[in-house]
Each structure stands twice: as structure tokens, then as C-alpha cells.
Design an enzyme around this catalytic site. Sequence first.
Site, short mmCIF file in Angstrom:
data_model
loop_
_atom_site.label_atom_id
_atom_site.label_comp_id
_atom_site.label_asym_id
_atom_site.label_seq_id
_atom_site.Cartn_x
_atom_site.Cartn_y
_atom_site.Cartn_z
N ASP A 1 0.87 -1.17 0.00
CA ASP A 1 0.00 0.00 0.00
C ASP A 1 0.90 1.23 0.00
O ASP A 1 2.13 1.10 0.09
CB ASP A 1 -0.91 0.00 1.24
CG ASP A 1 -2.26 0.69 1.00
OD1 ASP A 1 -2.25 1.83 0.48
OD2 ASP A 1 -3.30 0.11 1.33
N ASN B 1 -5.96 -6.42 -5.11
CA ASN B 1 -7.17 -5.70 -4.75
C ASN B 1 -7.08 -4.19 -4.99
O ASN B 1 -8.08 -3.54 -5.21
CB ASN B 1 -7.46 -5.97 -3.27
CG ASN B 1 -8.46 -5.02 -2.68
OD1 ASN B 1 -9.65 -5.08 -2.98
ND2 ASN B 1 -7.98 -4.11 -1.83
N TYR C 1 -13.86 2.66 -16.88
CA TYR C 1 -13.76 1.76 -15.73
C TYR C 1 -14.18 0.35 -16.12
O TYR C 1 -13.52 -0.64 -15.79
CB TYR C 1 -14.62 2.29 -14.59
CG TYR C 1 -14.55 1.50 -13.32
CD1 TYR C 1 -13.43 1.58 -12.49
CD2 TYR C 1 -15.60 0.67 -12.92
CE1 TYR C 1 -13.36 0.86 -11.31
CE2 TYR C 1 -15.55 -0.05 -11.74
CZ TYR C 1 -14.42 0.05 -10.94
OH TYR C 1 -14.36 -0.67 -9.77
N LYS D 1 -12.06 -3.16 -16.02
CA LYS D 1 -12.50 -4.30 -15.22
C LYS D 1 -12.81 -5.52 -16.10
O LYS D 1 -12.59 -6.66 -15.68
CB LYS D 1 -13.72 -3.91 -14.39
CG LYS D 1 -13.39 -2.97 -13.24
CD LYS D 1 -12.39 -3.59 -12.26
CE LYS D 1 -12.22 -2.77 -11.00
NZ LYS D 1 -11.29 -3.41 -10.04
#
Length: 252
Positions: free
Chosen positions: A34, A87, A153, A157
Site C-alpha cells: 500500500d 485488490n 472503468y 474491469k
Amino acid sequence: MEKRVALVTGGLSGIGKGTVLELSKKGYDVVIFDIQDEKADAVIELCKEFKGNVVYKHCDLFKSNEIKEGFDFIQEKFGRLDCAFNNAGFGILSKPFGEVTEKEIDMELGILVKAHMMCMIHELRMMKENGYGRIVNTTSGAGLVSSQGMALYSACKHAISGLTKGVALDYATQNITVNAIAPGTIETELILPYKETKPDEYAMWAKANPSERFGQPYDIARVVVFLFEEDSDFINGTIIPVDSGCVAGTRQ
């Protein structure tokens, strides 16, 4: 189960954080990638009461060199990688595609497509050495069906959905499975403030799920944990909606 080592990208908030907690409860060694350094200590502290060991590595997934450094860190610290939840990601505000900027295209492709690909290349190399691997990607209902204003988007995806299926077939005989989760509308830290500041929008987002309530991060996390387990080894190349029925159809 022998001690497993799992990676969660974007593991300091939202669905990622929920997954880190669930994995820690199950006794996994968990590595978080992260960039929200200020949140790392609090997440690690939350996990101390559980059986797992959680460590944090700053990793900007837009930078291939930092991705490599992150996997070098895993190799040095644990000597293996068994499971990975790719993720991390974000979207842009809904808009007609003709109004999308090149910067937005680069950002979305970078975090939602290229970063997944680069992480998976490293993950697969390490998992092949173990003779065991479980990869779960985060796609979306937008990776199964599209909607007005969401072309960029949705395209990204859909790419993750296709990537998941293709890689699953590449490694199907090597005890490595690759699947993806398509979450519904989940009540994360980004959404919770709207409960007080913009209650109408909050209620609208809740009703976007057929159950007319938000999902919780653990709703996604528990499916990810199952897909990491040996008992899931005949589930491969699938896109699993966890959305109370969003992509099942329309309600009257």
C-alpha cells in the site's frame, strides 16, 4: 494447514483491510502492499490479537521497480508466497467517454490493469517454486456488464476478467488457481462519512444492491479466504459476484 504466506495489495483500507483481518484470524502470514503509510501501524495493531503475522511494505503499484522491490521483500522475509489478493484500485467519476482525459486513461489502465499484470507475473514465479498458488483479483460488476458513463472503468474491469480466465488456463495443471471477485457496493471508509454528510446519496448507494443494504468488507474477505484454501482447488478461472444479486438481472 501449514503456515501460508499471503499478499494483499491495497490492504490498509476498505476491502483490502477486511481481508487482512480475516487472513490474520486464520493464521496466515500477511504482507500488505500500500502507499498509505500513516495507516499501517493501526492495521498491524488490530491484527496482533489474532494468530497471523502482518507486515507492511510501501509499494506504489504505478512503479514497476517498487513492485519488484516488494516481491524481493517477500522472498527475503518469508522465502515463499502462497496466496495473493490483487485488490488495490480506484475509479473515476461517471462521465461520457468523450469527456475522459488521457491522464484518466493512463491512471485507470495503470492501477487496474498493468499493476495487476505486473504483480501476477511475480506472484506466478514464486508460486511455481512452491508448487502451490492461489490468486484472487478484484474486478467488479462493471467487469461483467457495463453502464452509462462507466466505459473506461468497465473496460479496465473487463480486462481483469479476461486476464483472470486466461492465466487460470495457463497454470491449471500446476496447482495454481486464479479467480476474481466482483464486489457489490461495499460500506468502506470512503462511503461511511456520507451517512451523516449526504444521507440521500448514502441511501441511494445502499439501494444499488438488490438487498437494499451495503455489503461489508468481510463479505468479500471471507470469499477470498475460501478461494485461498486447498478445498477450493477445483474452482478456477471464475468471476464470482458478491453483490446480493446486482448482476443477476433487474428487479421490477
